[in-house]
Design an enzyme around this catalytic site. Structure first.
Site, PDB file in Angstrom:
ATOM      1  N   LYS A  70      26.112 -10.751  23.150  1.00 24.47           N
ATOM      2  CA  LYS A  70      27.141  -9.293  23.078  1.00 24.47           C
ATOM      3  C   LYS A  70      27.303  -9.229  21.499  1.00 24.47           C
ATOM      4  O   LYS A  70      27.506  -7.828  21.527  1.00 24.47           O
ATOM      5  CB  LYS A  70      28.243 -10.089  23.679  1.00 24.47           C
ATOM      6  CG  LYS A  70      29.433  -9.079  23.759  1.00 24.47           C
ATOM      7  CD  LYS A  70      30.873 -10.167  24.157  1.00 24.47           C
ATOM      8  CE  LYS A  70      31.747 -10.935  23.072  1.00 24.47           C
ATOM      9  NZ  LYS A  70      32.456 -10.773  21.943  1.00 24.47           N
ATOM     10  N   ASN A  71      27.623  -9.930  20.936  1.00 19.65           N
ATOM     11  CA  ASN A  71      28.097  -9.457  19.223  1.00 19.65           C
ATOM     12  C   ASN A  71      27.144  -8.866  18.165  1.00 19.65           C
ATOM     13  O   ASN A  71      27.494  -8.687  17.263  1.00 19.65           O
ATOM     14  CB  ASN A  71      28.552 -11.144  18.619  1.00 19.65           C
ATOM     15  CG  ASN A  71      29.842 -11.888  19.201  1.00 19.65           C
ATOM     16  OD1 ASN A  71      31.008 -10.272  20.086  1.00 19.65           O
ATOM     17  ND2 ASN A  71      30.552 -12.799  19.189  1.00 19.65           N
TER      18      ASN A  71
ATOM     19  N   ARG B  46      38.680  -5.595  20.840  1.00 17.22           N
ATOM     20  CA  ARG B  46      39.182  -5.849  19.768  1.00 17.22           C
ATOM     21  C   ARG B  46      37.650  -4.847  18.591  1.00 17.22           C
ATOM     22  O   ARG B  46      37.982  -4.006  17.388  1.00 17.22           O
ATOM     23  CB  ARG B  46      39.494  -6.805  19.126  1.00 17.22           C
ATOM     24  CG  ARG B  46      41.259  -7.461  19.635  1.00 17.22           C
ATOM     25  CD  ARG B  46      41.190  -8.277  18.975  1.00 17.22           C
ATOM     26  NE  ARG B  46      40.969  -7.587  17.095  1.00 17.22           N
ATOM     27  CZ  ARG B  46      42.062  -7.464  16.132  1.00 17.22           C
ATOM     28  NH1 ARG B  46      42.867  -7.625  16.472  1.00 17.22           N
ATOM     29  NH2 ARG B  46      40.833  -7.319  15.328  1.00 17.22           N
TER      30      ARG B  46
ATOM     31  N   CYS C 281      45.640 -10.286  19.358  1.00 20.00           N
ATOM     32  CA  CYS C 281      45.012 -10.887  20.328  1.00 20.00           C
ATOM     33  C   CYS C 281      44.686 -11.964  20.716  1.00 20.00           C
ATOM     34  O   CYS C 281      46.132 -13.026  19.657  1.00 20.00           O
ATOM     35  CB  CYS C 281      42.997 -10.468  20.674  1.00 20.00           C
ATOM     36  SG  CYS C 281      42.171 -12.016  19.887  1.00 20.00           S
TER      37      CYS C 281
ATOM     38  N   ARG D 130      44.686 -11.214  13.891  1.00 15.83           N
ATOM     39  CA  ARG D 130      43.378 -10.332  13.615  1.00 15.83           C
ATOM     40  C   ARG D 130      44.020  -9.715  12.801  1.00 15.83           C
ATOM     41  O   ARG D 130      43.945  -8.282  13.452  1.00 15.83           O
ATOM     42  CB  ARG D 130      42.646 -10.539  14.741  1.00 15.83           C
ATOM     43  CG  ARG D 130      42.281 -11.480  15.657  1.00 15.83           C
ATOM     44  CD  ARG D 130      41.331 -11.684  16.765  1.00 15.83           C
ATOM     45  NE  ARG D 130      40.099 -11.028  16.678  1.00 15.83           N
ATOM     46  CZ  ARG D 130      39.919 -11.408  17.183  1.00 15.83           C
ATOM     47  NH1 ARG D 130      39.040 -10.977  18.196  1.00 15.83           N
ATOM     48  NH2 ARG D 130      37.457 -10.447  16.955  1.00 15.83           N
TER      49      ARG D 130
ATOM     50  N   ASP E 222      33.593 -19.901  17.665  1.00 16.96           N
ATOM     51  CA  ASP E 222      33.026 -19.017  18.845  1.00 16.96           C
ATOM     52  C   ASP E 222      32.465 -20.221  19.988  1.00 16.96           C
ATOM     53  O   ASP E 222      32.364 -20.735  21.428  1.00 16.96           O
ATOM     54  CB  ASP E 222      32.080 -17.912  19.205  1.00 16.96           C
ATOM     55  CG  ASP E 222      32.887 -16.801  18.898  1.00 16.96           C
ATOM     56  OD1 ASP E 222      33.750 -16.648  18.228  1.00 16.96           O
ATOM     57  OD2 ASP E 222      32.330 -16.104  18.358  1.00 16.96           O
TER      58      ASP E 222
ATOM     59  N   ARG F 218      33.520 -10.743  29.905  1.00 12.89           N
ATOM     60  CA  ARG F 218      33.437  -9.643  28.839  1.00 12.89           C
ATOM     61  C   ARG F 218      31.794 -10.347  27.753  1.00 12.89           C
ATOM     62  O   ARG F 218      31.335  -9.746  27.056  1.00 12.89           O
ATOM     63  CB  ARG F 218      34.721  -9.946  28.144  1.00 12.89           C
ATOM     64  CG  ARG F 218      35.830  -9.521  28.899  1.00 12.89           C
ATOM     65  CD  ARG F 218      36.754  -9.585  27.788  1.00 12.89           C
ATOM     66  NE  ARG F 218      36.393  -8.702  26.381  1.00 12.89           N
ATOM     67  CZ  ARG F 218      36.745 -10.030  25.048  1.00 12.89           C
ATOM     68  NH1 ARG F 218      37.640 -10.500  25.290  1.00 12.89           N
ATOM     69  NH2 ARG F 218      36.654  -9.871  24.078  1.00 12.89           N
TER      70      ARG F 218
HETATM   71  N1  EPU Z   1      40.887 -11.536   8.962  1.00  9.23           N
HETATM   72  C1  EPU Z   1      41.442 -10.821   8.229  1.00  9.23           C
HETATM   73  N2  EPU Z   1      41.156  -9.643   7.358  1.00  9.23           N
HETATM   74  C2  EPU Z   1      39.698  -8.951   8.100  1.00  9.23           C
HETATM   75  C3  EPU Z   1      39.740  -9.062   9.268  1.00  9.23           C
HETATM   76  C4  EPU Z   1      39.668 -10.549   9.187  1.00  9.23           C
HETATM   77  O1  EPU Z   1      42.491 -11.597   7.003  1.00  9.23           O
HETATM   78  O2  EPU Z   1      40.351  -7.217   8.036  1.00  9.23           O
HETATM   79  C5  EPU Z   1      39.908 -12.982   9.369  1.00  9.23           C
HETATM   80  C6  EPU Z   1      40.570 -13.006  10.749  1.00  9.23           C
HETATM   81  O3  EPU Z   1      41.803 -12.844  10.797  1.00  9.23           O
HETATM   82  C7  EPU Z   1      40.001 -14.488  11.049  1.00  9.23           C
HETATM   83  C8  EPU Z   1      39.034 -14.196   9.914  1.00  9.23           C
HETATM   84  O4  EPU Z   1      39.111 -13.148   8.784  1.00  9.23           O
HETATM   85  O5  EPU Z   1      40.682 -15.525  10.276  1.00  9.23           O
HETATM   86  C9  EPU Z   1      37.491 -13.870  10.604  1.00  9.23           C
HETATM   87  O6  EPU Z   1      37.680 -12.969  11.589  1.00  9.23           O
HETATM   88  P1  EPU Z   1      36.259 -12.124  11.296  1.00  9.23           P
HETATM   89  O7  EPU Z   1      37.078 -10.229  10.935  1.00  9.23           O
HETATM   90  O8  EPU Z   1      34.953 -11.905  11.096  1.00  9.23           O
HETATM   91  O9  EPU Z   1      36.462 -11.690  13.350  1.00  9.23           O
HETATM   92  P2  EPU Z   1      35.444  -9.945  14.057  1.00  9.23           P
HETATM   93  O10 EPU Z   1      34.445 -10.164  12.862  1.00  9.23           O
HETATM   94  O11 EPU Z   1      36.677  -9.027  14.447  1.00  9.23           O
HETATM   95  C10 EPU Z   1      34.007 -11.264  15.477  1.00  9.23           C
HETATM   96  C11 EPU Z   1      33.098 -11.439  16.533  1.00  9.23           C
HETATM   97  C12 EPU Z   1      33.752 -12.786  17.165  1.00  9.23           C
HETATM   98  C13 EPU Z   1      34.473 -14.605  16.275  1.00  9.23           C
HETATM   99  C14 EPU Z   1      34.295 -13.904  15.311  1.00  9.23           C
HETATM  100  C15 EPU Z   1      34.386 -15.132  13.860  1.00  9.23           C
HETATM  101  C16 EPU Z   1      32.288  -9.279  17.119  1.00  9.23           C
HETATM  102  C17 EPU Z   1      32.311  -8.664  17.834  1.00  9.23           C
HETATM  103  N3  EPU Z   1      33.876 -10.402  17.326  1.00  9.23           N
HETATM  104  O12 EPU Z   1      35.178 -11.435  15.161  1.00  9.23           O
HETATM  105  O13 EPU Z   1      33.621 -13.200  18.450  1.00  9.23           O
HETATM  106  O14 EPU Z   1      35.161 -15.453  16.438  1.00  9.23           O
HETATM  107  O15 EPU Z   1      33.519 -12.745  14.550  1.00  9.23           O
HETATM  108  O16 EPU Z   1      33.149 -15.312  14.290  1.00  9.23           O
HETATM  109  O17 EPU Z   1      31.502  -9.981  16.722  1.00  9.23           O
HETATM  110  C18 EPU Z   1      33.994 -14.066  20.288  1.00  9.23           C
HETATM  111  O18 EPU Z   1      32.536 -13.333  20.956  1.00  9.23           O
HETATM  112  O19 EPU Z   1      34.443 -15.070  21.056  1.00  9.23           O
HETATM  113  C19 EPU Z   1      35.157 -13.374  19.367  1.00  9.23           C
HETATM  114  C20 EPU Z   1      35.598 -13.553  19.231  1.00  9.23           C
END
Ligand code: EPU
Length: 435
Positions: free
Chosen positions: A22-23, A94, A118, A123, A319, A411
């Site tokens: 998915k991701n 998101r 969320c 986030r 995850d 999801r």
């Molecule tokens: N963060 C910030 N600022 C930003 C972006 C992120 O402070 O602009 C922080 C976040 O709050 C968090 C950390 O950085 O504390 C890492 O967040 P990241 O941006 O890496 O998360 P994401 O890219 O939004 C993806 C996966 C998540 C997974 C995270 C971490 C997808 C669609 N989602 O989210 O997957 O937990 O990376 O590995 O790729 C899931 O599949 O259940 C899921 C939540």
């Protein structure tokens, strides 16, 4: 609203094939906005998040075909006039933020609803926005929308961009900047880039489309901008989180499960933790693609406790934190799990307590004291991975566990109950109100 009813205590046995990730798929889909040609993705999982992203891309002028039986999707961006990612879609997912970079790179303008918090934390998307600003994008907020544009007649400008935040790098932030930089003028260097395998998959696809990216998978990625990108046909990498979940399902039921299409090359930290817990993981097939291996999981004895800290890749993934907590509830002794990515991602803790677990949370850490058995109960979780952890607990528990609000699981896991039934679990999907 669907629920799962699980009669626990069945040892899982058999073989399961891991689906496409998915991701990994979500940013590949968004990259369709970067080209005038069609792109074809193979091994696309049929999940609510994928269908939501498809709907979003259609609303942004893409023609979409999704053969769910063949797991094949084709996307073709044909109408460049639709540049708004509406709140009603973004609030359901998101990852919609992934369209921001591609829209800007190709169309110079984007209006994307600001994702809210969320269930797993605040986030923010500040790192995404800072990166784009460094490339010459002007950004302001308007009625809950991120309005981003490049001055008329110009292109994104290559830049040196640091993407490290308080909790490490950002996966989707890296995907956004990486995608945008492919069509920028000049060279972009991302420092503190996310090293997740899904980023490598995205870079590989963009390179196949004609981009010039090096260093993906390391903290420094360099992108030489090009004028245009063309279409491509790629296969999505298998889902390492789905694989980890089914490995732990085998382990928690003292089962004997074989996984095919398992991305072990991306799962070193998981393998290390499972080995320390006492789960036998045997990787079969010498010389096979290390991202598509056959793996046999067996666990016949009591499990050992461990200390785990979630970290960005190649560390232990957040995850899989809920799932490993369920497993450690039945270990012989005390484990500590510390959540470093989303320090509030503990929605499963209170529900596991209802099943007889012994857990004490202190800030971002949980002390897990192993118990002799878990006891079935009606439970509810409001997050995808927390729900997966509860399913694992239910598979091992004595008696009946009802998992409410299964739409969270849908999801990220394609018909999980069918996969578990195939392995011998007693699990049924029913449609009923919260118990
Ligand atoms: N963060 C910030 N600022 C930003 C972006 C992120 O402070 O602009 C922080 C976040 O709050 C968090 C950390 O950085 O504390 C890492 O967040 P990241 O941006 O890496 O998360 P994401 O890219 O939004 C993806 C996966 C998540 C997974 C995270 C971490 C997808 C669609 N989602 O989210 O997957 O937990 O990376 O590995 O790729 C899931 O599949 O259940 C899921 C939540």
């Amino acid at each position: 609203m669907d629920a799962f009813i699980i009669q626990g205590g069945k040892r899982l046995r058999g073989t399961v094939r891991i689906n496409g990730s998915k991701n990994a798929t979500l940013p590949l889909m968004a990259a369709a906005l970067l080209t005038d040609d069609p792109i074809t993705l193979n091994d696309v999982p049929n999940l609510a998040d994928i269908r939501n992203m498809a709907g979003l891309l259609e609303s942004l002028g893409c023609q979409m075909q999704f053969d769910t039986a063949a797991h094949q999707m084709t996307l073709h961006a044909t109408d460049r006039t639709k540049n708004t990612a509406h709140y009603k879609i973004v609030r359901t997912m998101r990852a919609s933020i992934s369209v921001l970079g591609p829209l800007l790179a190709k169309r110079g303008y984007a209006r994307v609803s600001m994702p809210g918090g969320c269930n797993i934390g605040d986030r923010p998307v500040d790192l995404h926005l800072r990166g784009l600003e460094a490339m010459g994008v002007q950004i302001h907020l308007d009625e809950g929308y991120i309005v981003a544009e490049i001055p008329q007649g110009s292109r994104l400008q290559g830049a040196r961009i640091f993407l490290g935040g308080t909790f490490g790098s950002t996966v989707l932030g890296t995907a956004n900047i990486l995608s945008a930089a492919t069509l920028a003028e000049g060279t972009t260097m991302i420092e503190s880039a996310a090293c997740e395998p899904e980023i490598v998959g995205l870079a590989d696809m963009l390179n196949a489309m004609g981009a010039n990216i090096s260093g993906a998978g390391s903290p420094r990625i360099t992108i030489e901008g090009v004028e245009t990108l063309s279409g491509t046909d790629v296969t999505v990498m298998p889902d390492r989180i789905e694989a980890g979940t089914y490995i732990m399902a085998g382990a928690i039921t003292n089962g004997d499960v074989t996984l095919e299409n398992c991305p072990m090359d991306a799962m070193s930290a998981v393998l290390d933790v499972l080995t320390r817990i006492g789960v036998e993981v045997e990787v079969r097939g010498n010389g096979a693609d290390p991202m598509r291996q056959t793996v046999r999981v067996a666990s016949a004895r009591r499990l050992s406790p461990v200390h785990i800290t979630t970290q960005p890749h190649p560390g232990f993934p957040t995850d899989l934190q809920a799932q490993v907590m369920a497993l450690l509830c039945l270990a012989d002794g005390n484990s500590i799990i510390t959540e470093k990515i989303f320090p509030d991602r503990f929605l499963h803790v209170a529900e596991l307590l209802r099943m007889g677990a012994s857990l004490i949370r202190n800030g971002p850490s949980v002390l897990v004291s192993g118990v002799h058995e878990l006891i079935g109960a009606p439970v509810m979780a409001s997050d995808l991975r927390a729900s997966a952890g509860l399913v694992l607990a239910g598979l091992a528990a004595r008696g009946t566990t009802t998992i409410n609000r299964v739409y969270h699981l849908d999801r990220g896991y394609e018909r999980m109950e069918l996969t578990l039934q195939q392995l011998g679990a007693d699990i049924q999907r029913v449609n009923h109100d919260v118990v």
